[in-house]
Design a protein around this motif. Structure first.
Motif, short mmCIF file in Angstrom:
data_model
loop_
_atom_site.label_atom_id
_atom_site.label_comp_id
_atom_site.label_asym_id
_atom_site.label_seq_id
_atom_site.Cartn_x
_atom_site.Cartn_y
_atom_site.Cartn_z
N UNK A 204 0.86 -1.19 0.00
CA UNK A 204 0.00 0.00 0.00
C UNK A 204 0.90 1.23 0.00
N UNK A 205 0.77 2.02 -1.06
CA UNK A 205 1.59 3.22 -1.19
C UNK A 205 0.73 4.44 -0.87
N UNK A 206 1.33 5.42 -0.16
CA UNK A 206 0.60 6.67 0.13
C UNK A 206 1.32 7.81 -0.59
N UNK A 207 0.58 8.53 -1.45
CA UNK A 207 1.14 9.68 -2.17
C UNK A 207 0.41 10.93 -1.70
N UNK A 208 1.18 11.98 -1.39
CA UNK A 208 0.59 13.24 -0.89
C UNK A 208 0.67 14.30 -1.99
N UNK A 209 -0.46 14.89 -2.30
CA UNK A 209 -0.51 15.94 -3.33
C UNK A 209 -1.34 17.12 -2.80
N UNK A 210 -0.68 18.27 -2.51
CA UNK A 210 -1.43 19.43 -2.03
C UNK A 210 -2.44 19.91 -3.06
N UNK A 211 -3.53 20.45 -2.56
CA UNK A 211 -4.59 20.95 -3.44
C UNK A 211 -5.88 20.19 -3.22
N UNK A 212 -6.99 20.78 -3.60
CA UNK A 212 -8.29 20.12 -3.42
C UNK A 212 -8.67 20.09 -1.95
N UNK A 214 -9.86 17.43 1.51
CA UNK A 214 -9.48 16.11 2.04
C UNK A 214 -10.33 15.00 1.44
N UNK A 215 -11.58 15.32 1.12
CA UNK A 215 -12.46 14.29 0.56
C UNK A 215 -12.16 14.02 -0.92
N UNK A 216 -11.22 14.79 -1.52
CA UNK A 216 -10.77 14.47 -2.88
C UNK A 216 -9.76 13.33 -2.87
N UNK A 217 -9.35 12.89 -1.70
CA UNK A 217 -8.45 11.74 -1.60
C UNK A 217 -9.14 10.50 -2.15
N UNK A 218 -8.35 9.58 -2.70
CA UNK A 218 -8.96 8.37 -3.29
C UNK A 218 -7.97 7.21 -3.27
N UNK A 219 -8.53 6.02 -3.47
CA UNK A 219 -7.73 4.78 -3.54
C UNK A 219 -7.66 4.36 -5.00
N UNK A 376 -1.84 -1.26 -4.19
CA UNK A 376 -2.73 -0.13 -4.42
C UNK A 376 -2.08 1.14 -3.88
N UNK A 377 -2.62 2.26 -4.28
CA UNK A 377 -2.07 3.56 -3.88
C UNK A 377 -3.18 4.42 -3.30
N UNK A 378 -2.92 5.00 -2.13
CA UNK A 378 -3.84 5.96 -1.54
C UNK A 378 -3.29 7.35 -1.84
N UNK A 379 -4.07 8.15 -2.56
CA UNK A 379 -3.65 9.52 -2.89
C UNK A 379 -4.36 10.47 -1.92
N UNK A 380 -3.57 11.19 -1.12
CA UNK A 380 -4.13 12.11 -0.13
C UNK A 380 -4.07 13.54 -0.65
N UNK A 382 -5.24 17.77 0.17
CA UNK A 382 -5.55 18.66 1.29
C UNK A 382 -5.03 20.05 1.01
N UNK A 383 -5.44 21.00 1.86
CA UNK A 383 -5.14 22.42 1.60
C UNK A 383 -3.68 22.76 1.80
N UNK A 384 -3.03 22.18 2.83
CA UNK A 384 -1.64 22.53 3.13
C UNK A 384 -0.81 21.26 3.35
N UNK A 385 0.52 21.45 3.33
CA UNK A 385 1.43 20.33 3.58
C UNK A 385 1.20 19.74 4.98
N UNK A 386 0.96 20.62 5.97
CA UNK A 386 0.79 20.15 7.35
C UNK A 386 -0.44 19.25 7.47
N UNK A 387 -1.53 19.65 6.80
CA UNK A 387 -2.76 18.85 6.86
C UNK A 387 -2.53 17.48 6.22
N UNK A 388 -1.83 17.46 5.06
CA UNK A 388 -1.61 16.19 4.36
C UNK A 388 -0.67 15.29 5.15
N UNK A 389 0.37 15.89 5.77
CA UNK A 389 1.30 15.10 6.58
C UNK A 389 0.58 14.44 7.75
N UNK A 390 -0.29 15.20 8.42
CA UNK A 390 -1.04 14.65 9.55
C UNK A 390 -2.05 13.60 9.07
#
Length: 540
Positions: A204-212, A214-219, A376-380, A382-390
């Motif tokens: 399971x891979x987690x990729x963090x992409x700022x923008x959008x 939190x509910x724009x995250x997807x598997x 599979x990959x979980x793409x996270x 969020x508005x800021x880097x801090x939110x996505x990291x948490x």
């Protein structure tokens, strides 16, 4: 004149080197208690669904890195502690995170509460060994009570799946994702169910992409690599044969810095450059001999080899991070190569399709139809880097707890119910135990009750009222009752479906007791003298 018969008192003998230090007996014990309790008090306010967050600000002003988190392991890992007892608590939190992923704050707070109780017992002149003996009996009884109350519904697939969903919701309820816990619990559960019981979280891979939002995250099924193909190379490849490598493409290239070349003419320098290009071309030809149509390298590929790969219609991806190629090798069933002399001995990775996909404003490569079907990959988002990291830390905790529950399927009730259940069993043991150990056993029960007390305090409720009600219900044998933090009342947890993994709670109990016992055993703290530098060799 007569000399005095009383001799001058001798100076104390200096055993330790200059610069070494020693704290003895009560001073050492007090130093240990104060350090450990300070660390416990630091993370105490993050406990429970209404816990507060901490801002961790990096001292390096240039990077100015800011983390906002309520994850106990992250907080303790980031702060610098000098007290040896405090370091023990930091270590148990890290171990808890590595072993089961969740309960990092609980284990630190429980150890801290045990030491607070031990401080009072020592003030009552109880010997540390007596306290430890009582604690060990209390741990055995508490663990047995926990095991007896645990439920195993793994035979009923649908019911077990609903339990897993509730465990994920409980885990995320104290994190930043709590307002979207149903959405992210479903995401985590889908990812874990894809593993088909293998519990290999590497897939399971987690990729963090700022923008959008939190509910724009997807598997996404398959594997995503945050890289692009080289210039003029194919952007889409079907039936890919992937050579995964960790090799320098400029092994024989003379580095500009630190090299001195003496030539008779510019033509000679041109000959050296031609020779270097030939060596690079030979290496590319060796790679192409593997009959691969995709080449992924951990290191840089450079312009000339990239051009050669483009001419051969091969997709070449450079500077793939090490975690990236390790995971890529796992999911595509390939091996990481560093020499290319024996093409028959190198195992190529494979997948059905490699294509470019857009996430936000970034282009990534998607590997579809990989041999490891559970990848599979979980793409996270969020508005800021801090939110996505948490959010990533929260998802990591949920994934770890779910994978552990699949492996050890016993579940227990949360909301402080299991702590009160264990405390009730330990108090019963204390009532039956004669001698001084009774005080230590009762103190252990008191420390266990502190966990739901702190959870209620963090929510701003009247903890004394709630815990007294809860204690009375558990004494009457109603062990499914716990705290409803939404309404600030005592409620039947089986109705609220606040469920936790038994393996997490068991690890919290045993780790905290072992750490507190280790600190309680200390009666001397000896600080070694710093290593002396040889002044004659300074600067060499």
């Amino acid at each position: 004149m007569m000399m005095s018969s009383v001799a001058n008192p001798l100076r104390p003998i200096q055993v330790l080197k200059t610069g070494a230090d020693e704290e003895k007996a009560e001073t050492a014990r007090l130093s240990s208690f104060v350090g450990a309790i300070a660390v416990g008090d630091l993370v105490k306010s993050t406990l429970g669904p209404k816990g507060m967050d901490k801002i961790l600000l990096c001292e390096d002003r240039r990077s100015g890195k800011v983390e906002i988190t309520n994850d106990g392991a992250t907080i303790l890992r980031s702060i610098g502690v000098d007290n040896p007892a405090a370091k023990v608590l930091v270590d148990i939190s890290k171990t808890q995170d590595d072993e089961v992923g969740d309960g990092t704050t609980s284990v630190t707070v429980l150890a801290c509460e045990l030491l607070k109780e031990a401080e009072q017992l020592i003030a009552m002149k109880l010997h540390p060994q007596t306290i430890i003996s009582g604690w060990r009996k209390a741990v055995d009884v508490a663990r047995q009570a926990l095991e007896n109350s645990a439920i195993d519904d793994s035979q009923n697939e649908e019911l077990f799946k609903s339990h897993l969903m509730n465990i994920a919701r409980t885990t995320l309820s104290s994190k930043i994702l709590s307002q979207h816990k149903d959405y992210f619990s479903k995401l985590a559960l889908d990812a874990i169910l894809r593993l088909k019981g293998s519990c290999n979280l590497e897939a399971i891979q987690i990729i963090k992409k700022p923008g959008g939002t939190m509910t724009d995250s997807f598997l996404d099924e398959g594997f995503l690599l945050d890289k692009k193909p080289g210039v003029n190379q194919p952007k889409r490849i079907e039936n890919a044969k992937i050579l995964i490598a960790n090799t320098p493409m400029d092994t024989d290239k003379i580095k500009v810095f630190g090299s001195r070349i003496k030539v008779e003419s510019i033509a000679k320098l041109g000959e050296i450059e031609v020779a270097e290009k030939e060596k690079m071309k030979d290496k590319v030809n060796q790679i192409l001999a593997h009959k691969c149509n995709v080449f992924v390298n951990r290191q840089l590929i450079y312009n000339y080899p990239e051009q050669l790969f483009a001419d051969a219609n091969v997709m070449a991806i450079e500077h793939a991070d090490f975690d990236g190629i390790e995971r890529l090798a796992l999911v595509t069933d390939g091996e990481i190569a560093s020499t290319f002399n024996n093409p028959t001995q190198v195992k190529l990775g494979r997948c059905d399709l490699i294509e470019e996909v857009m996430i936000g404003e970034d282009t990534l490569l998607k590997f579809s139809g990989v041999p490891l079907g559970e990848a599979c990959t979980i793409v996270l988002r969020g508005a800021t880097e801090q939110i996505i990291d948490e959010a990533e830390r929260s998802m990591h905790d949920a994934l770890c707890v779910l994978s552990q529950t699949v492996k050890y399927p016993k579940i227990i009730y949360g909301g402080g119910a299991s702590e009160m259940l264990m405390a009730s069993a330990v108090s019963d043991l204390a009532a039956r135990t004669p001698g001084k150990e009774q005080f230590a056993i009762e103190a252990f029960a008191k420390a266990l009750r502190q966990l739901p007390t702190i959870i209620a305090d963090n929510a701003g409720y009247d903890s004394a009222q709630l815990i007294s009600q809860l204690r009375a219900l558990h004494q009457q044998g109603q062990h499914t009752y716990g705290l409803d933090m939404e309404n600030g009342i005592v409620e039947d947890i089986s109705k609220l479906k606040i469920i936790e993994a038994a393996v997490v709670k068991r690890q919290v109990l045993t780790s905290a007791a072992e750490a507190a016992e280790m600190i309680l055993r200390v009666d001397n703290i000896i600080k070694a003298a710093p290593r002396q530098r040889n002044p004659d060799r300074r600067g060499h």
